[in-house]
Design a protein around this motif. Sequence first.
Motif, PDB file in Angstrom:
ATOM      1  N   ILE A 131       0.842  -1.206   0.000  1.00 39.65           N
ATOM      2  CA  ILE A 131       0.000   0.000   0.000  1.00 39.65           C
ATOM      3  C   ILE A 131       0.873   1.250   0.000  1.00 39.65           C
ATOM      4  CG2 ILE A 131      -1.642   1.354   1.364  1.00 39.65           C
ATOM      5  CD1 ILE A 131      -2.859  -1.295   2.308  1.00 39.65           C
ATOM      6  N   ALA A 132       1.943   1.228   0.809  1.00 38.70           N
ATOM      7  CA  ALA A 132       2.850   2.376   0.875  1.00 38.70           C
ATOM      8  C   ALA A 132       3.515   2.621  -0.472  1.00 38.70           C
ATOM      9  CB  ALA A 132       3.902   2.130   1.957  1.00 38.70           C
ATOM     10  N   MET A 133       3.906   1.557  -1.177  1.00 34.17           N
ATOM     11  CA  MET A 133       4.543   1.711  -2.492  1.00 34.17           C
ATOM     12  C   MET A 133       3.585   2.319  -3.496  1.00 34.17           C
ATOM     13  SD  MET A 133       6.672  -1.879  -2.657  1.00 34.17           S
ATOM     14  CE  MET A 133       7.184  -1.593  -4.357  1.00 34.17           C
ATOM     15  N   VAL A 134       2.312   1.870  -3.456  1.00 37.79           N
ATOM     16  CA  VAL A 134       1.301   2.422  -4.367  1.00 37.79           C
ATOM     17  C   VAL A 134       1.060   3.894  -4.071  1.00 37.79           C
ATOM     18  CG1 VAL A 134      -1.126   2.326  -5.038  1.00 37.79           C
ATOM     19  CG2 VAL A 134       0.178   0.207  -4.753  1.00 37.79           C
ATOM     20  N   CYS A 135       0.984   4.249  -2.782  1.00 34.52           N
ATOM     21  CA  CYS A 135       0.740   5.638  -2.395  1.00 34.52           C
ATOM     22  C   CYS A 135       1.909   6.541  -2.799  1.00 34.52           C
ATOM     23  CB  CYS A 135       0.512   5.737  -0.887  1.00 34.52           C
ATOM     24  SG  CYS A 135      -1.066   5.039  -0.334  1.00 34.52           S
ATOM     25  N   LEU A 136       3.131   6.032  -2.660  1.00 34.38           N
ATOM     26  CA  LEU A 136       4.304   6.820  -3.024  1.00 34.38           C
ATOM     27  C   LEU A 136       4.386   7.064  -4.531  1.00 34.38           C
ATOM     28  CD1 LEU A 136       7.023   5.251  -0.682  1.00 34.38           C
ATOM     29  CD2 LEU A 136       6.007   7.542  -0.510  1.00 34.38           C
ATOM     30  N   SER A 137       3.920   6.082  -5.310  1.00 34.90           N
ATOM     31  CA  SER A 137       3.970   6.223  -6.770  1.00 34.90           C
ATOM     32  C   SER A 137       2.761   6.953  -7.331  1.00 34.90           C
ATOM     33  CB  SER A 137       4.085   4.840  -7.420  1.00 34.90           C
ATOM     34  OG  SER A 137       2.952   4.052  -7.099  1.00 34.90           O
ATOM     35  N   SER A 138       1.740   7.153  -6.508  1.00 32.83           N
ATOM     36  CA  SER A 138       0.521   7.834  -6.964  1.00 32.83           C
ATOM     37  C   SER A 138       0.544   9.306  -6.589  1.00 32.83           C
ATOM     38  CB  SER A 138      -0.710   7.176  -6.326  1.00 32.83           C
ATOM     39  OG  SER A 138      -1.882   7.889  -6.643  1.00 32.83           O
ATOM     40  N   LYS A 139       0.020  10.114  -7.480  1.00 33.95           N
ATOM     41  CA  LYS A 139      -0.046  11.554  -7.236  1.00 33.95           C
ATOM     42  C   LYS A 139      -1.462  11.991  -6.863  1.00 33.95           C
ATOM     43  CE  LYS A 139       3.797  12.590 -10.361  1.00 33.95           C
ATOM     44  NZ  LYS A 139       4.254  13.349 -11.559  1.00 33.95           N
ATOM     45  N   ASN A 140      -2.342  11.032  -6.675  1.00 39.68           N
ATOM     46  CA  ASN A 140      -3.726  11.321  -6.311  1.00 39.68           C
ATOM     47  C   ASN A 140      -3.806  11.536  -4.805  1.00 39.68           C
ATOM     48  OD1 ASN A 140      -6.506  11.250  -5.734  1.00 39.68           O
ATOM     49  ND2 ASN A 140      -6.913   9.924  -7.497  1.00 39.68           N
ATOM     50  N   LYS A 141      -3.891  12.790  -4.379  1.00 39.80           N
ATOM     51  CA  LYS A 141      -3.900  13.094  -2.948  1.00 39.80           C
ATOM     52  C   LYS A 141      -5.143  12.554  -2.246  1.00 39.80           C
ATOM     53  CE  LYS A 141      -1.047  17.270  -3.253  1.00 39.80           C
ATOM     54  NZ  LYS A 141      -0.975  18.723  -2.961  1.00 39.80           N
ATOM     55  N   ALA A 142      -6.296  12.619  -2.936  1.00 37.80           N
ATOM     56  CA  ALA A 142      -7.542  12.118  -2.332  1.00 37.80           C
ATOM     57  C   ALA A 142      -7.455  10.617  -2.085  1.00 37.80           C
ATOM     58  CB  ALA A 142      -8.730  12.438  -3.238  1.00 37.80           C
ATOM     59  N   LEU A 143      -6.899   9.880  -3.067  1.00 36.94           N
ATOM     60  CA  LEU A 143      -6.766   8.432  -2.924  1.00 36.94           C
ATOM     61  C   LEU A 143      -5.780   8.087  -1.813  1.00 36.94           C
ATOM     62  CD1 LEU A 143      -7.416   5.600  -3.995  1.00 36.94           C
ATOM     63  CD2 LEU A 143      -5.513   5.857  -5.602  1.00 36.94           C
ATOM     64  N   ASN A 144      -4.675   8.815  -1.759  1.00 35.94           N
ATOM     65  CA  ASN A 144      -3.676   8.556  -0.714  1.00 35.94           C
ATOM     66  C   ASN A 144      -4.219   8.857   0.677  1.00 35.94           C
ATOM     67  OD1 ASN A 144      -1.875   7.845  -2.689  1.00 35.94           O
ATOM     68  ND2 ASN A 144      -0.739   9.758  -2.672  1.00 35.94           N
ATOM     69  N   SER A 145      -5.018   9.933   0.784  1.00 36.09           N
ATOM     70  CA  SER A 145      -5.601  10.300   2.067  1.00 36.09           C
ATOM     71  C   SER A 145      -6.589   9.239   2.542  1.00 36.09           C
ATOM     72  CB  SER A 145      -6.306  11.656   1.957  1.00 36.09           C
ATOM     73  OG  SER A 145      -6.950  11.986   3.159  1.00 36.09           O
ATOM     74  N   LYS A 146      -7.395   8.720   1.607  1.00 40.00           N
ATOM     75  CA  LYS A 146      -8.370   7.687   1.956  1.00 40.00           C
ATOM     76  C   LYS A 146      -7.665   6.405   2.380  1.00 40.00           C
ATOM     77  CE  LYS A 146     -12.474   5.350   0.153  1.00 40.00           C
ATOM     78  NZ  LYS A 146     -13.382   5.183  -1.017  1.00 40.00           N
ATOM     79  N   ALA A 147      -6.599   6.048   1.653  1.00 44.68           N
ATOM     80  CA  ALA A 147      -5.837   4.840   1.992  1.00 44.68           C
ATOM     81  C   ALA A 147      -5.194   4.979   3.367  1.00 44.68           C
ATOM     82  CB  ALA A 147      -4.769   4.592   0.924  1.00 44.68           C
ATOM     83  N   LEU A 148      -4.655   6.175   3.644  1.00 43.06           N
ATOM     84  CA  LEU A 148      -4.018   6.418   4.935  1.00 43.06           C
ATOM     85  C   LEU A 148      -5.018   6.324   6.074  1.00 43.06           C
ATOM     86  CD1 LEU A 148      -1.477   7.223   6.494  1.00 43.06           C
ATOM     87  CD2 LEU A 148      -2.098   9.621   6.126  1.00 43.06           C
ATOM     88  N   GLN A 149      -6.212   6.881   5.863  1.00 45.43           N
ATOM     89  CA  GLN A 149      -7.245   6.849   6.891  1.00 45.43           C
ATOM     90  C   GLN A 149      -7.675   5.410   7.183  1.00 45.43           C
ATOM     91  OE1 GLN A 149     -10.856   8.828   5.758  1.00 45.43           O
ATOM     92  NE2 GLN A 149     -11.782   8.656   7.785  1.00 45.43           N
TER      93      GLN A 149
END
Length: 271
Positions: free
Chosen positions: A182-200
């Motif tokens: 999940i961390a690798m996907v978030c680091l490679s993604s520039k979608n802030k909304a998606l990263n915020s939802k994944a983090l939550q």
Amino acid sequence: MDNATFNLDILQLEGLNVSPESSFPAFILLLLIYVFIMVSNIGLVVLIFADRSLHLPMYLLFCNMSINDVFGATTIIPPLLSDVFTPITDRYIYYYECVVQAFCGHIYATWAVALLMVVILVGLSVRLSRCRWVIHNPFCDNASLFKLSCEIVLINNIYGLGYTVVLLGSSLGSVTLTYLRIAMVCLSSKNKALNSKALQTCATHLAVYIIMFVSGSIIIILHRFPDLSDHRKLASILFHVVPPALNSVIYGLQIEAVREKHLEITVYFML
């Protein structure tokens, strides 16, 4: 008397040491938690089975987890509710009921993947003769069962510790790998909304997992220290109550499609 063998059919549960003044608040709190676990998890299962658009592997996994939580909570919480108003000296359980409760409690923590391991775990305890009849716990588990015997329980301890290492090790390893991906996907993604939802979602899930992991480890450790039985009882209750109460919220309500319909079902059942 401690070295005598008497396989009594009835055992005494030590249970929770609740004062008469605290009995009613404790009962209400446990009852509300149990109702919430049942309503939220059953509601989620009904919702997923009723809506064809949710017949996807991810949602079916949520169903499996909710059924598991209902099973575990029903095994543990109702006996605790009855114990709150029962004097400590009058809390009894049949031996076969104790064995079933211990088996169900361990299946709840491992589910069907470790069915054979749990059968062996509990079977090693059932084979022992019994010279004691007091369960120093609010409910039965495997350690409580083999502590009833005056025989040498080295095999039980070795297998139990090995079982625990395999269970916790595989669990910790799978969670670590999942979060790394999940961390690798978030680091490679520039979608802030998606990263915020994944983090939550990950943060809430990780909080419950840590509570379950720590309380489970504390139970295993404190079984070796009889003087700290009250602390072990609290850890046991947290292990069986907190995750089922929060899992449906974490895995279901984080998803918009589930959140909207799940809220409707929960309100319907509560009314």
